[in-house]
Design an enzyme around this catalytic site. Structure first.
Site, mmCIF file in Angstrom:
data_model
loop_
_atom_site.group_PDB
_atom_site.id
_atom_site.type_symbol
_atom_site.label_atom_id
_atom_site.label_comp_id
_atom_site.label_asym_id
_atom_site.label_seq_id
_atom_site.Cartn_x
_atom_site.Cartn_y
_atom_site.Cartn_z
ATOM 1 N N GLY A 75 -36.550 66.850 -80.278
ATOM 2 C CA GLY A 75 -36.601 67.068 -78.832
ATOM 3 C C GLY A 75 -35.256 66.808 -78.171
ATOM 4 O O GLY A 75 -34.848 67.550 -77.269
ATOM 5 N N ASN A 162 -43.541 61.803 -70.271
ATOM 6 C CA ASN A 162 -43.848 60.970 -71.427
ATOM 7 C C ASN A 162 -44.328 59.575 -71.054
ATOM 8 O O ASN A 162 -44.994 58.924 -71.843
ATOM 9 C CB ASN A 162 -42.629 60.874 -72.351
ATOM 10 C CG ASN A 162 -41.341 60.582 -71.612
ATOM 11 O OD1 ASN A 162 -40.976 61.305 -70.677
ATOM 12 N ND2 ASN A 162 -40.656 59.535 -71.996
ATOM 13 N N GLN A 190 -44.088 66.477 -74.791
ATOM 14 C CA GLN A 190 -45.374 65.773 -74.686
ATOM 15 C C GLN A 190 -46.543 66.727 -74.473
ATOM 16 O O GLN A 190 -47.699 66.327 -74.604
ATOM 17 C CB GLN A 190 -45.340 64.772 -73.523
ATOM 18 C CG GLN A 190 -44.402 63.601 -73.739
ATOM 19 C CD GLN A 190 -44.882 62.624 -74.802
ATOM 20 O OE1 GLN A 190 -46.074 62.539 -75.107
ATOM 21 N NE2 GLN A 190 -43.956 61.886 -75.378
ATOM 22 N N SER A 210 -40.956 68.866 -80.105
ATOM 23 C CA SER A 210 -40.552 67.926 -81.163
ATOM 24 C C SER A 210 -41.694 67.706 -82.137
ATOM 25 O O SER A 210 -42.855 67.569 -81.729
ATOM 26 C CB SER A 210 -40.154 66.595 -80.516
ATOM 27 O OG SER A 210 -39.950 65.616 -81.519
ATOM 28 N N GLY A 211 -41.353 67.656 -83.431
ATOM 29 C CA GLY A 211 -42.379 67.518 -84.464
ATOM 30 C C GLY A 211 -43.119 66.200 -84.447
ATOM 31 O O GLY A 211 -44.345 66.158 -84.553
ATOM 32 N N HIS A 212 -42.380 65.093 -84.275
ATOM 33 C CA HIS A 212 -43.017 63.789 -84.509
ATOM 34 C C HIS A 212 -43.964 63.358 -83.400
ATOM 35 O O HIS A 212 -44.654 62.359 -83.524
ATOM 36 C CB HIS A 212 -41.973 62.703 -84.819
ATOM 37 C CG HIS A 212 -41.189 62.207 -83.651
ATOM 38 N ND1 HIS A 212 -41.474 61.001 -83.054
ATOM 39 C CD2 HIS A 212 -40.130 62.719 -82.993
ATOM 40 C CE1 HIS A 212 -40.589 60.804 -82.073
ATOM 41 N NE2 HIS A 212 -39.773 61.833 -82.021
ATOM 42 N N THR A 248 -27.831 73.919 -93.451
ATOM 43 C CA THR A 248 -28.932 74.229 -94.361
ATOM 44 C C THR A 248 -30.247 73.741 -93.769
ATOM 45 O O THR A 248 -30.339 72.599 -93.316
ATOM 46 C CB THR A 248 -28.676 73.567 -95.736
ATOM 47 O OG1 THR A 248 -27.410 74.015 -96.199
ATOM 48 C CG2 THR A 248 -29.762 73.929 -96.733
ATOM 49 N N CYS A 335 -37.515 53.646 -75.115
ATOM 50 C CA CYS A 335 -36.060 53.491 -75.057
ATOM 51 C C CYS A 335 -35.702 52.415 -74.040
ATOM 52 O O CYS A 335 -34.718 51.715 -74.186
ATOM 53 C CB CYS A 335 -35.410 54.796 -74.642
ATOM 54 S SG CYS A 335 -36.268 56.229 -75.245
HETATM 55 C C1 LIG Z 1 -39.900 62.018 -77.517
HETATM 56 C C2 LIG Z 1 -39.391 62.856 -76.414
HETATM 57 C C3 LIG Z 1 -38.140 63.498 -76.487
HETATM 58 C C4 LIG Z 1 -37.207 63.285 -77.659
HETATM 59 O O1 LIG Z 1 -37.661 63.894 -78.817
HETATM 60 P P1 LIG Z 1 -37.054 63.414 -80.237
HETATM 61 O O2 LIG Z 1 -37.623 64.382 -81.206
HETATM 62 O O3 LIG Z 1 -37.529 62.011 -80.446
HETATM 63 O O4 LIG Z 1 -35.579 63.510 -80.127
HETATM 64 C C5 LIG Z 1 -37.747 64.302 -75.447
HETATM 65 N N1 LIG Z 1 -38.539 64.486 -74.379
HETATM 66 C C6 LIG Z 1 -39.744 63.908 -74.267
HETATM 67 C C7 LIG Z 1 -40.586 64.181 -73.069
HETATM 68 C C8 LIG Z 1 -40.212 63.067 -75.271
HETATM 69 O O5 LIG Z 1 -41.398 62.476 -75.136
#
Ligand SMILES: *Cc1c(COP(=O)(O)O)cnc(C)c1O
Length: 399
Positions: A75, A162, A190, A210-212, A248, A335
């Site tokens: 993200g 978030n 989110q 974002s994947g996680h 890559t 953070c």
């Molecule tokens: C977690 C988050 C990000 C950052 O994503 P990462 O993959 O951890 O770098 C950016 N924006 C929002 C709203 C998020 O919740």
């Protein structure tokens, strides 16, 4: 017996799901080949990347094309690329439009990946308007419309927040941007997989995911770039990602992201319905604790997000007590914790510092049960009672 852990911090990260892990595994072993190679294991990897790109496109609405998806490291990278890339296009506009487009419209409640990208651009002479939200963390399309000038090169408004879970009127904002001919980026990290997102219907030009945050691994994400937008490359090097994001490919992670997106959108409505009911149950239980308030919107809210402030309590102390009871939660944004600074989002919503510092965010997910919710309510109530009974400050203000 080991203590049962209740994970209620899904907005910070999520566990990789079994389905995602299994989809990824072959690409660490048999099909480890470089996706640019000509031999079979490489071709298999390339095919899997293409399938993941198709899955990502499909997750963003029926009219999205695979070539509009660019895989990134997450993200943060997607947000940096979108904001700084659009700014570069704006600065270059002087050649064709005879006007310096060095103005960006965003909000005071964005993720730091957007806010700090904007701050970096301000140092280069860009002007940035940070729209203030209402008390619920929401921005209106009218505010965006009023802030756009002939110099505006980008509007960046997140799909959902978030911290407080507030869902923004992104489709209306997209319509305003389209009408005024301004690029529209949304940080949907989110939102994707939690609420329906359709880049075409919502007039979105650039979208970060974002994947996680949706059960894929950390370190993988994507940027949607509407076709026709010549966003400058983020990484120079090889011809991966159509020459715009060299390096890559992280094939296993890309495959994981594709699977996670397919899984997330396939059961979205049932999951959202179930989570919304659990969320509201959790909110009811927590607001029964004296002198608590709900942060964010009661209605325009992500299905899994609960954010409350508990008067007289340090959010950090509450987190530590909950951790001892096996509950993973957060205060402000992940953070921000550790820095001691209250959340910029809660302050922007108008909370006094004291209440911003006493916030608790619980983000439930697909694994959360009704029993978990009940256990969280008991644990928070007990912890708050304990902390307040030990606090001379609370004794003073509560009498
Ligand atoms: C977690 C988050 C990000 C950052 O994503 P990462 O993959 O951890 O770098 C950016 N924006 C929002 C709203 C998020 O919740």
């Amino acid at each position: 017996m080991p203590q049962k852990i209740i994970y209620a911090d899904n907005a910070a990260t999520t566990a990789v799901s079994r389905s995602v892990l299994e989809a990824m595994l072959p690409f660490f072993t048999e099909d480890f080949g470089n996706a640019s190679a000509v031999y079979k294991t490489g071709r298999n990897a390339a095919r899997a990347v293409l399938k993941a790109r198709e899955a990502a496109a499909a997750a963003l609405g029926g009219n999205t094309e695979p070539r509009e998806i660019f895989f990134t490291s997450g993200g943060t990278e997607s947000d940096n690329w979108a904001v700084k890339g659009a700014a570069a296009l704006g600065a270059a506009a002087v050649r064709t439009a005879f006007v310096q487009k060095r103005h960006i419209v965003t909000t005071a409640v964005e993720h730091h990946a957007v806010l700090k990208s904007c701050a970096a651009l301000e140092k280069q002479g860009f002007k940035v308007t940070y729209l203030p939200p209402d008390e619920f963390g929401r921005i209106t399309a009218e505010q965006v419309s009023a802030a756009i000038t002939p110099e505006t090169c980008l509007v960046s408004v997140m799909t959902a927040n978030n911290e407080v879970g507030t869902v923004m009127p992104v489709a209306e904002i997209g319509a305003v941007c389209r009408e005024r001919g301004v690029l529209f980026h949304t940080d949907a990290v989110q939102a994707v997989g939690q609420i329906p997102v359709d880049v075409d219907k919502m007039n979105i030009d650039l979208l970060s995911l974002s994947g996680h945050k949706l059960h894929a691994p950390k370190g993988i994400g994507a940027l949607y770039v509407r076709k026709g937008i010549e966003l400058p490359p983020f990484m120079d090097g090889g011809s991966q990602e159509r020459g715009r994001r060299a390096g890559t490919e992280n094939v296993p992670a890309i495959v994981g992201l594709g699977r996670a997106l397919t899984d997330a959108v396939s059961d979205l409505s049932e999951r959202a319905e179930r989570l919304t009911a659990l969320r509201d149950e959790l909110i009811r239980g927590l607001l029964a604790i004296p002198e608590t308030r709900l942060n964010g919107s009661p209605t325009n809210r992500l299905p899994g997000n609960v954010n409350i402030s508990v008067r007289g309590i340090e959010g950090e102390s509450l987190l530590l007590m909950l951790d001892m009871k096996g509950i993973c939660a957060s205060s402000g944004s992940a953070c921000a914790s550790g820095s001691g600074e209250p959340s910029h989002v809660l302050l922007a919503c108008g909370l006094p510092r004291e209440l911003a510092q006493s916030s608790l965010r619980l983000t439930i997910g697909g694994d959360t049960s009704a029993e978990d919710v009940a256990a969280i309510v008991i644990a928070v109530s007990e912890s708050v009672e304990k902390l307040r009974s030990l606090s001379p400050y609370w004794q003073r203000i509560s009498h």
